[in-house]
Design an enzyme around this catalytic site. Sequence first.
Site, short mmCIF file in Angstrom:
data_model
loop_
_atom_site.label_atom_id
_atom_site.label_comp_id
_atom_site.label_asym_id
_atom_site.label_seq_id
_atom_site.Cartn_x
_atom_site.Cartn_y
_atom_site.Cartn_z
CB CYS A 1 -0.87 -0.37 0.92
SG CYS A 1 -2.18 1.63 1.15
CB CYS B 1 -2.71 5.13 6.73
SG CYS B 1 -4.00 4.66 7.04
CB CYS C 1 -2.30 -2.32 7.63
SG CYS C 1 -4.07 -2.09 7.16
CB CYS D 1 -8.30 1.89 1.80
SG CYS D 1 -8.63 0.83 2.98
CD GLN E 1 -17.75 -10.79 13.95
OE1 GLN E 1 -16.43 -10.01 13.97
NE2 GLN E 1 -17.65 -10.54 15.57
CD GLU F 1 -25.57 -6.05 23.44
OE1 GLU F 1 -25.24 -5.29 23.92
OE2 GLU F 1 -24.77 -6.93 22.66
CG ASP G 1 -19.00 -12.16 20.93
OD1 ASP G 1 -17.61 -11.68 20.37
OD2 ASP G 1 -19.23 -11.99 19.30
CB CYS H 1 -12.53 -8.65 20.21
SG CYS H 1 -13.77 -8.42 20.67
#
Length: 464
Positions: A83, A89, A92, A167, A295, A345, A393, A420
């Site tokens: 990239c 940037c 990443c 991107c 997701q 939730e 989760d 995560c």
Amino acid sequence: MTTIKEETLVAEIDHLDKKGNGQAVIWRESETGSNPRKLKLTIPLTLPGEKIQVVVDEPDKRRRKVSPEKILTPSPERQDAPCPHFELCGGCVWQHWNYEGQLKHKTNHVKEALQREGLDPELVRDTIGMDNPWHYRNKMEFTFSPEGDLGLHEQGNFRKIIPLETCLIAGRKIVDATMEVSEWVKEFGLKGYNKDKHEGLLRHLMVRESFETGEIMLALFATEAPAGELAPAAEDLITRITNKFPNVKSLLWLVNTDWADRTQSEETFVLAGRDFIYDELGGYRYRLWFDTFFQTNPVQAQKLVELALEMGEPKEDEKMIDLFCGVGTFSLPFAARVKELAGIEIVETSIESAKRNATDNNLHNTTFLARDARRGIDEVHESWGLADLLLIDPPRCGAGGKVMRRIGRAKPKRIVYVSCNPDTFATDTAELLPFGYTLQKVQPVDLFPHTVHVECVALLTLDE
């Protein structure tokens, strides 16, 4: 005038920090000749084992962050970043690392997190990567600079925006639509929002794309409504987007005058289409609004669902709780396999979406509660007794000890933990061991190639 002292040093990268930056330690002789002083260096864009030449200003300090001046001994896993924006940037951090190296590092990260909590690292399988780790994101949030440039924040600098030409982690249609909006802004000479002065028009552009249905959402966040002097620009935006991008089924103009720099809306204008798009995951259909959490890597998200089903082994006569259920990403496929499912939730809009999604998919054995986790578990147990299976989760911060101990006292036979954050996953899991649970397996999944993040799916069972 004070002269800043600089020194050229050679450092060897020992490990990476949580942000993916190289870490090195150099021992230097003190000016008085007493004990050597430790200098800790943070060096971005480096890899473990590399020897790096750096120039350090004020090397007598204990910690410094420096850029690599020269890679003296490159890692065999180093590659050229594809990239053009990579080193600036903030989207990443690891495009200079080959994908195999990234996956090995993520597997080790999960193992180390478990080991710190006294759990068996040998339970961790190799991280499941992607066949093609590019253009995987189905949602991006871009920011306008005060001059009207559209892009992503510079690494470590939320005041500077890097204007984008491409991107490589966003879906291709997302990039094309974003570039069209950028061109529209330039043609009309529209200004971006200045965070310091709290003035300007355009704040953010959110783009969602369903890889399954092909539907796209463009959501423009501004400080004024698309009326008056802005009406011609808004009409032109509608024309060019609907003509060039027929898959845009939701074109929104959202007004946000708040000081907080978030993608939120005080008033929503639907310029074209509807205020949501349809997406699909694993054969189930979901409605996504601009603020719906879903997701962002659908290919790997499907693997998460498949792993959760495989580990959880849901049965037709079982009752199940889906804790932190969101809009029902895991609830729907599990509900199709169990007798009854309760989703819990705290975010009310997510619960309303989960109810609607269940109805859209003809699932009528679900109950969704807008409650905090502990109170929700208690209400479900009072309503229909103990659950046989529980899926959790939680957000990146984890569920926390109180929630995990509440789960432990409830004693579901099997617990599927989708995480995560390996660190909070390990801490949460350790809370269950005194209640008679055994960690059986942990499968990392790479949902965010070229970043530090890694997801896990794990199974815990209650000892007989």
